[in-house]
Design a protein around this motif. Structure first.
Motif, PDB file in Angstrom:
ATOM      1  N   GLU A  12       0.854  -1.193   0.000  1.00 50.40           N
ATOM      2  CA  GLU A  12       0.000   0.000   0.000  1.00 50.40           C
ATOM      3  C   GLU A  12       0.883   1.233   0.000  1.00 50.40           C
ATOM      4  O   GLU A  12       2.102   1.137   0.101  1.00 50.40           O
ATOM      5  CB  GLU A  12      -0.944  -0.013   1.203  1.00 50.40           C
ATOM      6  CG  GLU A  12      -2.002  -1.100   1.105  1.00 50.40           C
ATOM      7  CD  GLU A  12      -3.014  -1.055   2.226  1.00 50.40           C
ATOM      8  OE1 GLU A  12      -2.901  -0.194   3.132  1.00 50.40           O
ATOM      9  OE2 GLU A  12      -3.916  -1.908   2.217  1.00 50.40           O
ATOM     10  N   LYS A  13       0.248   2.388  -0.092  1.00 57.15           N
ATOM     11  CA  LYS A  13       0.968   3.664  -0.151  1.00 57.15           C
ATOM     12  C   LYS A  13       1.990   3.784   0.977  1.00 57.15           C
ATOM     13  O   LYS A  13       1.688   3.508   2.131  1.00 57.15           O
ATOM     14  CB  LYS A  13      -0.003   4.834  -0.017  1.00 57.15           C
ATOM     15  CG  LYS A  13      -0.995   4.952  -1.139  1.00 57.15           C
ATOM     16  CD  LYS A  13      -1.963   6.086  -0.845  1.00 57.15           C
ATOM     17  CE  LYS A  13      -3.047   6.165  -1.883  1.00 57.15           C
ATOM     18  NZ  LYS A  13      -4.009   7.244  -1.577  1.00 57.15           N
ATOM     19  N   GLY A  14       3.190   4.237   0.600  1.00 58.16           N
ATOM     20  CA  GLY A  14       4.246   4.461   1.570  1.00 58.16           C
ATOM     21  C   GLY A  14       4.396   5.933   1.894  1.00 58.16           C
ATOM     22  O   GLY A  14       3.657   6.787   1.383  1.00 58.16           O
ATOM     23  N   GLY A  41      -1.886   0.546  -4.744  1.00 57.98           N
ATOM     24  CA  GLY A  41      -0.950  -0.421  -4.205  1.00 57.98           C
ATOM     25  C   GLY A  41      -0.652  -1.505  -5.209  1.00 57.98           C
ATOM     26  O   GLY A  41      -0.822  -1.316  -6.421  1.00 57.98           O
ATOM     27  N   LEU A  42      -0.230  -2.654  -4.727  1.00 57.36           N
ATOM     28  CA  LEU A  42       0.123  -3.770  -5.589  1.00 57.36           C
ATOM     29  C   LEU A  42      -0.073  -5.055  -4.807  1.00 57.36           C
ATOM     30  O   LEU A  42       0.119  -5.104  -3.589  1.00 57.36           O
ATOM     31  CB  LEU A  42       1.583  -3.645  -6.033  1.00 57.36           C
ATOM     32  CG  LEU A  42       2.078  -4.601  -7.104  1.00 57.36           C
ATOM     33  CD1 LEU A  42       1.369  -4.321  -8.444  1.00 57.36           C
ATOM     34  CD2 LEU A  42       3.576  -4.482  -7.286  1.00 57.36           C
ATOM     35  N   LEU A  43      -0.441  -6.102  -5.519  1.00 58.73           N
ATOM     36  CA  LEU A  43      -0.576  -7.445  -4.965  1.00 58.73           C
ATOM     37  C   LEU A  43       0.327  -8.346  -5.794  1.00 58.73           C
ATOM     38  O   LEU A  43       0.237  -8.357  -7.019  1.00 58.73           O
ATOM     39  CB  LEU A  43      -2.029  -7.921  -5.062  1.00 58.73           C
ATOM     40  CG  LEU A  43      -2.301  -9.378  -4.758  1.00 58.73           C
ATOM     41  CD1 LEU A  43      -2.039  -9.672  -3.289  1.00 58.73           C
ATOM     42  CD2 LEU A  43      -3.736  -9.719  -5.105  1.00 58.73           C
ATOM     43  N   LYS A  99      10.492   3.976  -0.745  1.00 57.64           N
ATOM     44  CA  LYS A  99       9.433   4.227   0.238  1.00 57.64           C
ATOM     45  C   LYS A  99       8.153   4.776  -0.390  1.00 57.64           C
ATOM     46  O   LYS A  99       7.367   5.441   0.256  1.00 57.64           O
ATOM     47  CB  LYS A  99       9.927   5.138   1.357  1.00 57.64           C
ATOM     48  CG  LYS A  99      11.078   4.530   2.126  1.00 57.64           C
ATOM     49  CD  LYS A  99      11.504   5.401   3.273  1.00 57.64           C
ATOM     50  CE  LYS A  99      12.674   4.726   3.978  1.00 57.64           C
ATOM     51  NZ  LYS A  99      13.118   5.483   5.124  1.00 57.64           N
ATOM     52  N   VAL A 100       7.961   4.469  -1.679  1.00 59.17           N
ATOM     53  CA  VAL A 100       6.725   4.875  -2.359  1.00 59.17           C
ATOM     54  C   VAL A 100       5.586   3.941  -1.959  1.00 59.17           C
ATOM     55  O   VAL A 100       4.456   4.363  -1.786  1.00 59.17           O
ATOM     56  CB  VAL A 100       6.923   4.887  -3.892  1.00 59.17           C
ATOM     57  CG1 VAL A 100       5.619   5.081  -4.627  1.00 59.17           C
ATOM     58  CG2 VAL A 100       7.913   5.976  -4.261  1.00 59.17           C
ATOM     59  N   LEU A 101       5.910   2.661  -1.820  1.00 56.51           N
ATOM     60  CA  LEU A 101       4.966   1.679  -1.296  1.00 56.51           C
ATOM     61  C   LEU A 101       5.585   1.025  -0.073  1.00 56.51           C
ATOM     62  O   LEU A 101       6.803   1.044   0.105  1.00 56.51           O
ATOM     63  CB  LEU A 101       4.640   0.596  -2.331  1.00 56.51           C
ATOM     64  CG  LEU A 101       3.806   1.009  -3.534  1.00 56.51           C
ATOM     65  CD1 LEU A 101       3.613  -0.175  -4.469  1.00 56.51           C
ATOM     66  CD2 LEU A 101       2.448   1.553  -3.108  1.00 56.51           C
TER      67      LEU A 101
END
Length: 92
Positions: A14-16, A55-57, A81-83
């Motif tokens: 998720e968002k960092g 985000g990403l999975l 640190k973006v995600l």
């Protein structure tokens, strides 16, 4: 469970803290390329965007948890640190 044996792990990002940075798109593109490369090597079996937000999975095939740490250490969006990794769900 013995996570020193081969298994799969679902990674939820998720968002960092640097989500709003001007270089976010660069990091996200590099991350997608990174996991696409790992997919071509057979280490990633699925990669996509969650339906609930940004985000990403990623689903990875790993031989042990040391390999997982190595994969995460190479993730460009984590390094920038973006995600951030919010959950890693292991299963066999």
């Amino acid at each position: 469970m013995d996570f020193s044996q081969p298994h799969r792990v679902l990674l939820f990002f998720e968002k960092g803290e640097q989500w709003l940075s001007a270089t976010r798109a660069i990091y996200l593109a590099a991350q997608w390329e990174y996991y696409t490369q790992l997919k071509s090597e057979g280490k990633v079996y699925d990669c996509g965007y969650p339906g609930h937000g940004e985000g990403l999975l990623v689903g990875v095939n790993i031989d042990n948890d040391t390999e997982l740490h190595h994969i995460l250490a190479g993730d460009p969006a984590l390094k920038g640190k973006v995600l951030e990794l919010v959950n890693a769900y292991p299963y066999f």
